[in-house]
Design an enzyme around this catalytic site. Structure first.
Site, short mmCIF file in Angstrom:
data_model
loop_
_atom_site.label_atom_id
_atom_site.label_comp_id
_atom_site.label_asym_id
_atom_site.label_seq_id
_atom_site.Cartn_x
_atom_site.Cartn_y
_atom_site.Cartn_z
N ASP A 52 6.40 2.27 4.52
CA ASP A 52 5.44 2.65 3.52
C ASP A 52 4.13 1.54 3.98
OD1 ASP A 52 4.48 4.02 1.15
OD2 ASP A 52 4.35 1.71 0.67
N TYR A 57 -3.84 -0.99 1.83
CA TYR A 57 -3.68 -2.08 2.31
C TYR A 57 -4.21 -3.07 3.62
CZ TYR A 57 0.51 0.01 -0.45
OH TYR A 57 1.15 0.33 -1.14
N LYS A 82 -1.20 6.25 2.51
CA LYS A 82 -1.76 6.96 0.94
C LYS A 82 -2.98 6.51 1.17
CE LYS A 82 1.48 3.89 -0.67
NZ LYS A 82 1.76 3.34 -0.63
N HIS A 113 -3.28 7.81 -3.54
CA HIS A 113 -3.07 6.24 -3.85
C HIS A 113 -3.19 6.49 -5.28
CE1 HIS A 113 -2.77 2.35 -2.50
NE2 HIS A 113 -1.69 2.30 -3.06
N LEU A 194 11.16 -5.41 -7.30
CA LEU A 194 11.93 -7.01 -7.14
C LEU A 194 10.21 -7.50 -7.68
CD1 LEU A 194 12.70 -7.61 -3.54
CD2 LEU A 194 14.24 -5.69 -5.85
N LYS A 233 10.11 -5.45 -0.12
CA LYS A 233 8.92 -5.98 0.79
C LYS A 233 9.30 -7.37 0.29
CE LYS A 233 5.39 -8.12 -0.94
NZ LYS A 233 4.43 -8.33 -1.24
N SER A 234 9.09 -7.92 2.05
CA SER A 234 9.56 -9.45 2.09
C SER A 234 8.66 -9.86 4.16
CB SER A 234 10.73 -9.77 1.90
OG SER A 234 11.09 -11.42 1.97
N VAL A 235 7.84 -11.03 3.67
CA VAL A 235 7.62 -11.78 4.76
C VAL A 235 8.92 -12.24 5.50
CG1 VAL A 235 5.01 -11.63 4.35
CG2 VAL A 235 6.88 -13.77 3.89
N SER A 242 19.00 -8.76 4.19
CA SER A 242 19.73 -8.96 2.99
C SER A 242 19.21 -7.83 1.83
CB SER A 242 19.68 -10.26 1.97
OG SER A 242 20.18 -10.32 0.67
N ASN A 243 18.30 -7.44 1.50
CA ASN A 243 17.60 -6.44 1.02
C ASN A 243 18.07 -5.31 1.84
OD1 ASN A 243 16.51 -8.50 -0.79
ND2 ASN A 243 14.13 -7.44 0.03
#
Length: 265
Positions: A52, A57, A82, A113, A194, A233-235, A242-243
Site C-alpha cells: 500500500d 507518500y 492513492k 485518498h 498499531l 508498517k515497520s522499518v 513478526s507482524n
C-alpha cells in the site's frame, strides 16, 4: 533476524470488479528513500503479497524498485496507490505518473485518498471509473470517506467503491460502521492499527501475554477475524516478519468481544 519463516495468512476478500485482495498488507506511509526500499523488500521476502502506497507518500518509486528487484512476480502482488483530491482534473495524469514510478502498467486498487469539498467527489470518481475501464486500475475505491459519501459517489455513477480505507483499530471499533460497509458491499480496510496507544493498552497486552503473542500480532489477528483488511508498517525486518506471522493462531470469541468492547470504552 530470526531464521524461522513467518506463517503468513493467505486469506483474501472478493472485490467489486472480480479481484481478490489479501487481508494482510504492508503499509508504507512515512517510509522514504532507502528505508522504503529496504522495508518493502523485507516485507516481500517475508511473504507479504499486498503493498500500500500513495502519491503523497512520495515513495512510489522506492516501492516500485523493491518490487521489481524482489523476484516476486508482479501478478502475485496486490498493489494499491492513492490519488489526493487536489489532483482533480488531473486524475489520469496522476495515475500514469504513479504507474511509471511503480514500474507497472496497472494497479490493483486506486483510492481517492480523502474526500474533496463540495461536489468534487463525484467528478473525481467519474475519472476513477474511466481509469478502471481503461485497465489502468483493476479496482477503485476511496479512503477516509463516511458511508454517506460512499453513497454519494455510488449514486452519481452507479459504480460503488470496492474499498474504503479508514483509520481502524480495537480502540476505534464501531459495529455500525462495519455493518454499514458490508451492507453496501464495500470492503473495509484499516490503517494505523498499531498506533494511538493500541500496543500499550492493558487489555490487548493481557490477551497477547496469555496467547504467547505480541500485542501487534493480536491486533492484526483481530482485523483478520473480522474480515477487515489491515496494513501494518515497520522499518524493522524482525518486526515486519513478526507482524506477518499470524496464520497459526486464532483469538477466542471472548477475546474478540473484549477487543471489540474497547471501541465503546
Amino acid at each position: 533476524m530470526t531464521d524461522t519463516a513467518p506463517r503468513v495468512p493467505d486469506a483474501t476478500v472478493s472485490l467489486t470488479n472480480g479481484g481478490r485482495m489479501p487481508l494482510l498488507g504492508f503499509g508504507t506511509w512515512q517510509l522514504r528513500g532507502r528505508d522504503a526500499v529496504r522495508a518493502t523488500s523485507a516485507a516481500l521476502a517475508a511473504g507479504y503479497r499486498h503493498l500500500d502506497t500513495a502519491t503523497i507518500y512520495r515513495n512510489e518509486g522506492e516501492v516500485g524498485r523493491a518490487l521489481a528487484g524482489s523476484g516476486v512476480p508482479r501478478e502475485d502482488v496486490f498493489l494499491t496507490t492513492k490519488c489526493p483530491p487536489d489532483r482533480a482534473g488531473r486524475e489520469l495524469e496522476t495515475l500514469r505518473e504513479s504507474l511509471a514510478l511503480l514500474q507497472t502498467d496497472h494497479v490493483d486498487l486506486w483510492l481517492i485518498h480523502w474526500p474533496a469539498g463540495g461536489s468534487g467527489n463525484a467528478d473525481i470518481w467519474r475519472a476513477f471509473v474511466e481509469a478502471r475501464e481503461a485497465g489502468l486500475a483493476r479496482e477503485i475505491g476511496v479512503s477516509n470517506f463516511d458511508t454517506s459519501l460512499v453513497d454519494e459517489v455510488t449514486k452519481a455513477t452507479e459504480v460503488r467503491p470496492a474499498v474504503n480505507q479508514v483509520e481502524w483499530s480495537p480502540l476505534l471499533f464501531d459495529a455500525d460502521t462495519l455493518a454499514g460497509h458490508r451492507a453496501r458491499g464495500v470492503v473495509l480496510e484499516g490503517y494505523s492499527a498499531l498506533r494511538g496507544g493500541t500496543l500499550a493498552h492493558p487489555v490487548i497486552r493481557e490477551i497477547a501475554e496469555r496467547a504467547g503473542r505480541t500485542p501487534a500480532q493480536v491486533i492484526i489477528r483481530w482485523h483478520l477475524q473480522h474480515g477487515v483488511v489491515v496494513i501494518p508498517k515497520s522499518v524493522d525486518p524482525d518486526r515486519i516478519r513478526s507482524n506477518a506471522d499470524v496464520a497459526d493462531f486464532t483469538l477466542a470469541d471472548e477475546d474478540m468481544s473484549a477487543l471489540d468492547a474497547l471501541g465503546r470504552s
